[in-house]
Design a protein around this motif. Structure first.
Motif, PDB file in Angstrom:
ATOM      1  N   ASP A  58       0.850  -1.187   0.000  1.00 14.83           N
ATOM      2  CA  ASP A  58       0.000   0.000   0.000  1.00 14.83           C
ATOM      3  C   ASP A  58       0.894   1.248   0.000  1.00 14.83           C
ATOM      4  N   PRO A  59       0.599   2.247  -0.846  1.00 12.34           N
ATOM      5  CA  PRO A  59       1.449   3.439  -0.916  1.00 12.34           C
ATOM      6  C   PRO A  59       1.598   4.163   0.421  1.00 12.34           C
ATOM      7  N   ARG A  60       0.592   4.083   1.283  1.00  9.02           N
ATOM      8  CA  ARG A  60       0.698   4.741   2.591  1.00  9.02           C
ATOM      9  C   ARG A  60       1.775   4.113   3.455  1.00  9.02           C
ATOM     10  N   ILE A  61       2.086   2.866   3.204  1.00 10.76           N
ATOM     11  CA  ILE A  61       3.167   2.173   3.913  1.00 10.76           C
ATOM     12  C   ILE A  61       4.444   2.229   3.082  1.00 10.76           C
ATOM     13  N   ARG A  62       4.322   1.797   1.838  1.00 11.20           N
ATOM     14  CA  ARG A  62       5.469   1.662   0.939  1.00 11.20           C
ATOM     15  C   ARG A  62       6.229   2.973   0.736  1.00 11.20           C
ATOM     16  N   ASP A  63       5.505   4.101   0.659  1.00  9.03           N
ATOM     17  CA  ASP A  63       6.138   5.373   0.325  1.00  9.03           C
ATOM     18  C   ASP A  63       6.423   6.253   1.536  1.00  9.03           C
ATOM     19  N   ASP A  64       6.243   5.743   2.731  1.00  9.80           N
ATOM     20  CA  ASP A  64       6.478   6.521   3.947  1.00  9.80           C
ATOM     21  C   ASP A  64       7.872   6.202   4.494  1.00  9.80           C
ATOM     22  N   PRO A  65       8.799   7.166   4.466  1.00 11.40           N
ATOM     23  CA  PRO A  65      10.167   6.894   4.923  1.00 11.40           C
ATOM     24  C   PRO A  65      10.246   6.381   6.364  1.00 11.40           C
ATOM     25  N   MET A  66       9.393   6.899   7.244  1.00 13.01           N
ATOM     26  CA  MET A  66       9.427   6.426   8.642  1.00 13.01           C
ATOM     27  C   MET A  66       9.032   4.954   8.730  1.00 13.01           C
ATOM     28  N   LEU A  67       8.035   4.566   7.933  1.00 13.32           N
ATOM     29  CA  LEU A  67       7.560   3.187   7.987  1.00 13.32           C
ATOM     30  C   LEU A  67       8.514   2.222   7.291  1.00 13.32           C
ATOM     31  N   GLN A  68       9.409   2.744   6.498  1.00 10.06           N
ATOM     32  CA  GLN A  68      10.436   1.892   5.912  1.00 10.06           C
ATOM     33  C   GLN A  68      11.498   1.543   6.946  1.00 10.06           C
ATOM     34  N   GLY A  69      11.585   2.353   8.010  1.00 12.95           N
ATOM     35  CA  GLY A  69      12.507   2.059   9.103  1.00 12.95           C
ATOM     36  C   GLY A  69      11.940   1.010  10.044  1.00 12.95           C
ATOM     37  N   ILE A  70      10.764   1.293  10.581  1.00 15.59           N
ATOM     38  CA  ILE A  70      10.095   0.356  11.494  1.00 15.59           C
ATOM     39  C   ILE A  70       8.602   0.651  11.502  1.00 15.59           C
ATOM     40  N   GLN A  71       7.835  -0.402  11.685  1.00 14.28           N
ATOM     41  CA  GLN A  71       6.372  -0.296  11.782  1.00 14.28           C
ATOM     42  C   GLN A  71       5.936  -0.958  13.080  1.00 14.28           C
ATOM     43  N   PHE A  72       4.994  -0.310  13.758  1.00 15.20           N
ATOM     44  CA  PHE A  72       4.439  -0.833  14.998  1.00 15.20           C
ATOM     45  C   PHE A  72       2.989  -1.236  14.730  1.00 15.20           C
ATOM     46  N   TRP A  73       2.714  -2.521  14.780  1.00 16.61           N
ATOM     47  CA  TRP A  73       1.387  -3.056  14.479  1.00 16.61           C
ATOM     48  C   TRP A  73       0.701  -3.497  15.764  1.00 16.61           C
ATOM     49  N   THR A  74      -0.585  -3.172  15.884  1.00 13.37           N
ATOM     50  CA  THR A  74      -1.375  -3.586  17.040  1.00 13.37           C
ATOM     51  C   THR A  74      -2.694  -4.176  16.555  1.00 13.37           C
ATOM     52  N   LEU A  75      -2.993  -5.360  17.048  1.00 15.22           N
ATOM     53  CA  LEU A  75      -4.298  -5.975  16.831  1.00 15.22           C
ATOM     54  C   LEU A  75      -5.056  -5.858  18.142  1.00 15.22           C
ATOM     55  N   THR A  76      -6.250  -5.273  18.087  1.00 14.86           N
ATOM     56  CA  THR A  76      -7.106  -5.141  19.265  1.00 14.86           C
ATOM     57  C   THR A  76      -8.428  -5.850  18.976  1.00 14.86           C
ATOM     58  N   VAL A  77      -8.759  -6.820  19.835  1.00 12.70           N
ATOM     59  CA  VAL A  77      -9.994  -7.586  19.679  1.00 12.70           C
ATOM     60  C   VAL A  77     -11.045  -7.000  20.623  1.00 12.70           C
ATOM     61  N   ASN A  78     -12.192  -6.664  20.070  1.00 11.92           N
ATOM     62  CA  ASN A  78     -13.296  -6.079  20.830  1.00 11.92           C
ATOM     63  C   ASN A  78     -14.156  -7.166  21.474  1.00 11.92           C
ATOM     64  N   PRO A  79     -14.961  -6.804  22.487  1.00  9.47           N
ATOM     65  CA  PRO A  79     -15.821  -7.806  23.141  1.00  9.47           C
ATOM     66  C   PRO A  79     -16.782  -8.513  22.183  1.00  9.47           C
ATOM     67  N   ASP A  80     -17.192  -7.839  21.095  1.00  9.40           N
ATOM     68  CA  ASP A  80     -18.105  -8.481  20.133  1.00  9.40           C
ATOM     69  C   ASP A  80     -17.376  -9.350  19.111  1.00  9.40           C
ATOM     70  N   ARG A  81     -16.045  -9.549  19.302  1.00 11.15           N
ATOM     71  CA  ARG A  81     -15.166 -10.369  18.465  1.00 11.15           C
ATOM     72  C   ARG A  81     -14.788  -9.696  17.151  1.00 11.15           C
ATOM     73  N   SER A  82     -15.178  -8.449  16.951  1.00 17.26           N
ATOM     74  CA  SER A  82     -14.615  -7.692  15.833  1.00 17.26           C
ATOM     75  C   SER A  82     -13.232  -7.238  16.289  1.00 17.26           C
ATOM     76  N   ALA A  83     -12.448  -6.723  15.380  1.00 14.59           N
ATOM     77  CA  ALA A  83     -11.093  -6.313  15.744  1.00 14.59           C
ATOM     78  C   ALA A  83     -10.635  -5.156  14.867  1.00 14.59           C
ATOM     79  N   ARG A  84      -9.558  -4.543  15.296  1.00 10.08           N
ATOM     80  CA  ARG A  84      -8.924  -3.475  14.524  1.00 10.08           C
ATOM     81  C   ARG A  84      -7.428  -3.763  14.473  1.00 10.08           C
ATOM     82  N   LEU A  85      -6.894  -3.721  13.256  1.00 14.80           N
ATOM     83  CA  LEU A  85      -5.462  -3.848  13.031  1.00 14.80           C
ATOM     84  C   LEU A  85      -4.950  -2.462  12.675  1.00 14.80           C
ATOM     85  N   MET A  86      -3.936  -2.001  13.389  1.00 16.33           N
ATOM     86  CA  MET A  86      -3.454  -0.641  13.217  1.00 16.33           C
ATOM     87  C   MET A  86      -1.931  -0.629  13.089  1.00 16.33           C
ATOM     88  N   CYS A  87      -1.451   0.185  12.158  1.00 16.69           N
ATOM     89  CA  CYS A  87      -0.014   0.396  11.988  1.00 16.69           C
ATOM     90  C   CYS A  87       0.307   1.823  12.400  1.00 16.69           C
TER      91      CYS A  87
END
Length: 125
Positions: A58-87
Motif C-alpha cells: 500500500d502506498p501509505r506504507i510503501r512510500d512513507d520513509p518512517m515506515l520503511q525504518g520500522i512499523q508498529f502493528w497492534t491488533l485489538t480484539v473487541n468484546p463483540d469479536r470484531s477487531a482493529r489492526l493498526m499500523c
C-alpha cells in the motif's frame, strides 16, 4: 489445519527472546520469527501475517520513509469479536487501520513490529 490443543495465552509470548530461525511468507517478500510463527499456529492467526504482509504494498506504507525504518502493528480484539489492526509510525501516529468484522483470535491485543522485512514480537528485538 487442526486446532491447537492448548490456547494461546499472554504468558506464552514471554518465552520468545530473539529468534534463531526466520520463516518466509509464501506469497509476499516478508519473513517472520519463531514467536510470530507460534502466535500464528497457536492463535490460528496466519491471517494476521497475511494482512500485515499485504499492507506492505500500500502506498501509505510503501512510500512513507518512517515506515520503511520500522512499523508498529497492534491488533485489538473487541468484546463483540470484531477487531482493529493498526499500523503506527510511533505511539499515537497512526498510518493505517483495518477493521476486521470477526476473529476468534484468543488474545485481547497483540503488538508486532516489522523492520527490514521481518515481522517479530516486541520481546524478540
Amino acid at each position: 489445519m487442526t486446532q491447537p490443543t492448548t490456547p494461546l495465552t499472554e504468558g506464552d509470548l514471554a518465552q520468545f527472546i530473539g529468534s534463531e530461525a526466520l520463516y518466509h511468507h509464501p506469497g509476499f517478500n516478508v519473513r517472520y520469527t519463531e514467536g510470530v510463527r507460534y502466535v500464528a499456529e497457536r492463535g490460528g492467526a496466519y491471517w494476521l501475517i497475511d494482512a500485515i504482509a499485504s499492507w506492505q504494498n500500500d502506498p501509505r506504507i510503501r512510500d512513507d520513509p518512517m515506515l520503511q525504518g520500522i512499523q508498529f502493528w497492534t491488533l485489538t480484539v473487541n468484546p463483540d469479536r470484531s477487531a482493529r489492526l493498526m499500523c503506527e509510525r510511533d505511539q499515537g501516529d497512526v498510518a493505517v487501520t483495518q477493521e476486521i468484522p470477526f476473529t476468534d483470535f484468543p488474545l485481547q491485543s497483540l503488538k508486532l513490529y516489522y523492520q527490514q522485512g521481518v515481522l517479530f514480537l516486541p520481546s524478540e528485538c
